[in-house]
Design a protein around this motif. Structure first.
Motif, PDB file in Angstrom:
ATOM      1  N   LYS A 132      35.518  29.458  35.435  1.00  0.00           N
ATOM      2  CA  LYS A 132      36.176  30.410  36.340  1.00  0.00           C
ATOM      3  C   LYS A 132      35.327  31.676  36.527  1.00  0.00           C
ATOM      4  O   LYS A 132      35.051  32.066  37.668  1.00  0.00           O
ATOM      5  N   VAL A 156      43.076  35.162  38.666  1.00  0.00           N
ATOM      6  CA  VAL A 156      43.513  34.850  37.302  1.00  0.00           C
ATOM      7  C   VAL A 156      44.776  35.624  36.928  1.00  0.00           C
ATOM      8  O   VAL A 156      45.444  35.283  35.950  1.00  0.00           O
ATOM      9  N   TRP A 161      40.532  38.775  40.098  1.00  0.00           N
ATOM     10  CA  TRP A 161      39.752  37.531  40.105  1.00  0.00           C
ATOM     11  C   TRP A 161      38.740  37.540  38.963  1.00  0.00           C
ATOM     12  O   TRP A 161      38.200  38.602  38.610  1.00  0.00           O
ATOM     13  N   ALA A 162      38.470  36.372  38.391  1.00  0.00           N
ATOM     14  CA  ALA A 162      37.391  36.267  37.415  1.00  0.00           C
ATOM     15  C   ALA A 162      36.097  36.763  38.053  1.00  0.00           C
ATOM     16  O   ALA A 162      35.870  36.600  39.250  1.00  0.00           O
TER      17      ALA A 162
END
Length: 268
Positions: free
Chosen positions: A63, A196, A229-230
């Motif tokens: 990820k 995430v 977000w990752a």
């Protein structure tokens, strides 16, 4: 196109080769919004004897660390930057010795070593055009700053000598468009994919959105929620924690603009 016309182009209208030429010429700025429609990549170069651990770390943590390409030791160009040079074509680099930052050059040639293996990892800037195409504004582009990035309390799965926390990037999204942001970005798994975390930053161990660990804070408008977000800065956090003898990365937010199209990383 004449050189004068080329110089007048906005960053979004540049080709990847033109963008990389700007950076070789000394332009230093975050790359969000540059070369619209073209994918951007994170950079991490490590000595050959650390390369397998970095590759396995990326495999176990896909990820935040989606691998787009690898340049073998001694290679400075490849399919993602044809005719380019990985040592000069990023706006700014970070040089680490034993996990400590020792320099931020705009040209890494003087620091480069023949034993460095270079990993190019997916970047969430790649899906920002898709968000904007569906009417979701991107705050750091609108506000002219670097994307805010945060170290979290979540741990990546370690590999050998390499360990570290998950790093995330944050974009405010109108609360009624949160599901759209998830849907749009989930189609780009090679560049971090779906968020995430959505909502309360405390769920990631983030104490203050106004104090990012990397990049700049952005204004969050009424009715917007933070979406996380990752982030491809995760390997840099692992370098700081794990202290390999030497490493070179991009400066957070200052990416490699590649010749790959955003659409090539989109799935149905």
């Amino acid at each position: 196109m004449s050189a004068v016309d080329d110089a007048a182009l906005s960053p979004s209208a540049l080709t990847p080769a033109q963008a990389r030429e700007r950076f070789r010429g000394g332009v230093v700025r975050p790359t969000a919004g540059w070369a619209a429609g073209c994918a951007q990549a994170n950079l991490l170069a490590v000595p050959r004897d650390w390369a397998f651990e970095v590759l396995l770390f990326a495999q176990r943590n896909p990820k935040p660390c989606p691998v787009l390409g690898v340049l073998d030791a001694g290679e400075t160009a490849g399919p993602l930057l044809p005719g380019g040079d990985i040592r000069t074509d990023v706006p700014q680099y970070v040089v680490y010795e034993h996990g400590r930052e020792v320099a931020r050059p705009v040209d890494a040639t003087a620091y480069w070593r023949d034993d460095l293996v270079t990993f190019l990892l997916g970047c969430s800037f790649t899906f920002e055009d898709a968000l904007m195409a569906e009417g979701i504004r991107v705050a750091h582009i609108d506000q002219g700053v670097n994307v805010p990035m945060y170290r979290t309390s979540r741990r990546c799965e370690p590999v050998g000598r390499l360990s570290g926390p998950l790093v995330v990037s944050m974009r405010p999204v109108p609360a009624d468009r949160g599901a759209d942001a998830v849907r749009i970005t989930s189609r780009y798994p090679a560049v971090h994919g779906a968020p995430v975390h959505v909502g309360d930053p405390a769920g990631l161990g983030i104490a203050d959105l106004a104090a990012p660990d990397y990049g700049d804070a952005v204004r969050i408008a009424p009715g917007e929620i933070p979406v996380f977000w990752a982030c491809g800065v995760t390997p840099q956090a692992a370098v700081v924690e794990s202290r390999p003898p030497f490493a070179i990365s991009h400066a957070p937010g200052h990416m490699l603009v590649t010749d790959a199209r955003d659409s090539s990383y989109q799935v149905p």
